[in-house]
Design a protein around this motif. Sequence first.
Motif, PDB file in Angstrom:
ATOM      1  N   ASN A   2      56.017  38.575  36.937  1.00 27.91           N
ATOM      2  CA  ASN A   2      56.243  37.804  35.712  1.00 27.91           C
ATOM      3  C   ASN A   2      56.745  38.686  34.576  1.00 27.91           C
ATOM      4  OD1 ASN A   2      55.424  35.526  37.037  1.00 27.91           O
ATOM      5  ND2 ASN A   2      53.346  35.535  36.192  1.00 27.91           N
ATOM      6  N   THR A  46      51.693  39.486  40.946  1.00 21.59           N
ATOM      7  CA  THR A  46      52.261  38.331  40.256  1.00 21.59           C
ATOM      8  C   THR A  46      52.476  38.636  38.775  1.00 21.59           C
ATOM      9  OG1 THR A  46      51.234  36.841  41.847  1.00 21.59           O
ATOM     10  CG2 THR A  46      51.892  35.875  39.761  1.00 21.59           C
ATOM     11  N   GLU A  47      51.533  39.370  38.199  1.00 23.19           N
ATOM     12  CA  GLU A  47      51.708  39.774  36.800  1.00 23.19           C
ATOM     13  C   GLU A  47      52.918  40.713  36.668  1.00 23.19           C
ATOM     14  OE1 GLU A  47      47.914  40.741  34.984  1.00 23.19           O
ATOM     15  OE2 GLU A  47      48.975  41.838  33.404  1.00 23.19           O
ATOM     16  N   THR A  59      56.705  35.340  43.464  1.00 24.01           N
ATOM     17  CA  THR A  59      55.784  35.831  44.497  1.00 24.01           C
ATOM     18  C   THR A  59      55.399  34.724  45.483  1.00 24.01           C
ATOM     19  OG1 THR A  59      53.961  35.425  42.963  1.00 24.01           O
ATOM     20  CG2 THR A  59      54.759  37.684  43.124  1.00 24.01           C
ATOM     21  N   ALA A  92      46.304  34.277  47.149  1.00 22.29           N
ATOM     22  CA  ALA A  92      46.639  34.270  45.723  1.00 22.29           C
ATOM     23  C   ALA A  92      45.476  34.773  44.871  1.00 22.29           C
ATOM     24  CB  ALA A  92      47.046  32.870  45.297  1.00 22.29           C
ATOM     25  N   SER A 145      47.300  40.508  44.863  1.00 23.28           N
ATOM     26  CA  SER A 145      48.295  39.447  44.671  1.00 23.28           C
ATOM     27  C   SER A 145      48.398  39.073  43.192  1.00 23.28           C
ATOM     28  CB  SER A 145      47.917  38.204  45.470  1.00 23.28           C
ATOM     29  OG  SER A 145      47.792  38.521  46.836  1.00 23.28           O
TER      30      SER A 145
END
Length: 322
Positions: A47, A43-44, A61, A34, A39
């Motif tokens: 989102n 993740t951004e 994720t 993470a 990663s």
Amino acid sequence: MKIFKYILSIFVALLVFTHSNAAEKWDMALAYGAGNFHSANATEFANNVTKKSNGKLTIVTHPGGSLFKGGEIFRAVRTGQAPIGERFMSALGKEDPLLEIDSLPFLATSYSDAMKLYKASKAEIAKNLDKKGLVFLYAVPWPAQGLYSKKEINSVSDLKGLKFRAYNSATVRIAELTGMAPTKIEAAEISQAFSTGAVESMITSPTTGKNKKIWENGVKYFYDIAAWFPKNMIIANKEAWNKLDKATQDLIMKEAAVAERKGWQLSKMGNKNDKKALADAGMTVGKVNAALKSHFEKVGQTMSKEWASKAGSRGQTVLSKY
Ligand code: PCA
């Protein structure tokens, strides 16, 4: 009874259909931890898509190989077990030699050349992935690759017989041509491999060494070779993709382009900062000396020839474009 069952099955089918058009949830398989910039960037991206899709698509994720391990992600996305995921491109040379082009030593040794090489190869790579039922979304490079070792390396003979952690066929080949003993090991198992003594050297980014706190496993030296910038790519399953409406597909492509730009910037930052982090942790950080450099250059030439014959005319086209 039969009619009842029939009506029920139509009802269920309708329910599934309307549901699938209204709201999808995609689990995104990520191999790296993470805290890794790949990663964090993915993740951004996830989102942003979730926020802007008006409830039509939620992407969740799963970093650190928690959904599928690195070596399983390509197949998982291809077969639809995961609708979306990230994979280290050059580990997939058996799927398409063009996916290995970014791991040929000394073909692209700066970010701007890495970008040129990416642009020259992207369309052909995406076309081939499409044939396999995959949608190519974006790709981001790791910082420049360097040599890690428990002991000091001053000459090619210091490398002979070293137990070497490889991450793709190209690094296996480098080891073979150098006289090291390679074993392919996914990033998730690096710390264990070094701490148990299964390996004592590897070539990877300063970022991966930093993320693994590799100095805690007795690795004292990092030699910057900076001879290639291998990339991760984000791919989606085409069937899952086709269930989305056009607006959502467009949104994903737009956010993918944003994530790609951001990812390349993060990589450049890591290329500087993470080497410093290794030094701050007490490691000796330097360059390979002239003799080693010319050895790796020769290895690179051999590998380029081998790759060219494997990649055939498609490879030639991409190389001349580059
Ligand atoms: N880290 C990944 C791939 C390339 C890199 O810099 C790894 O070591 O597996």
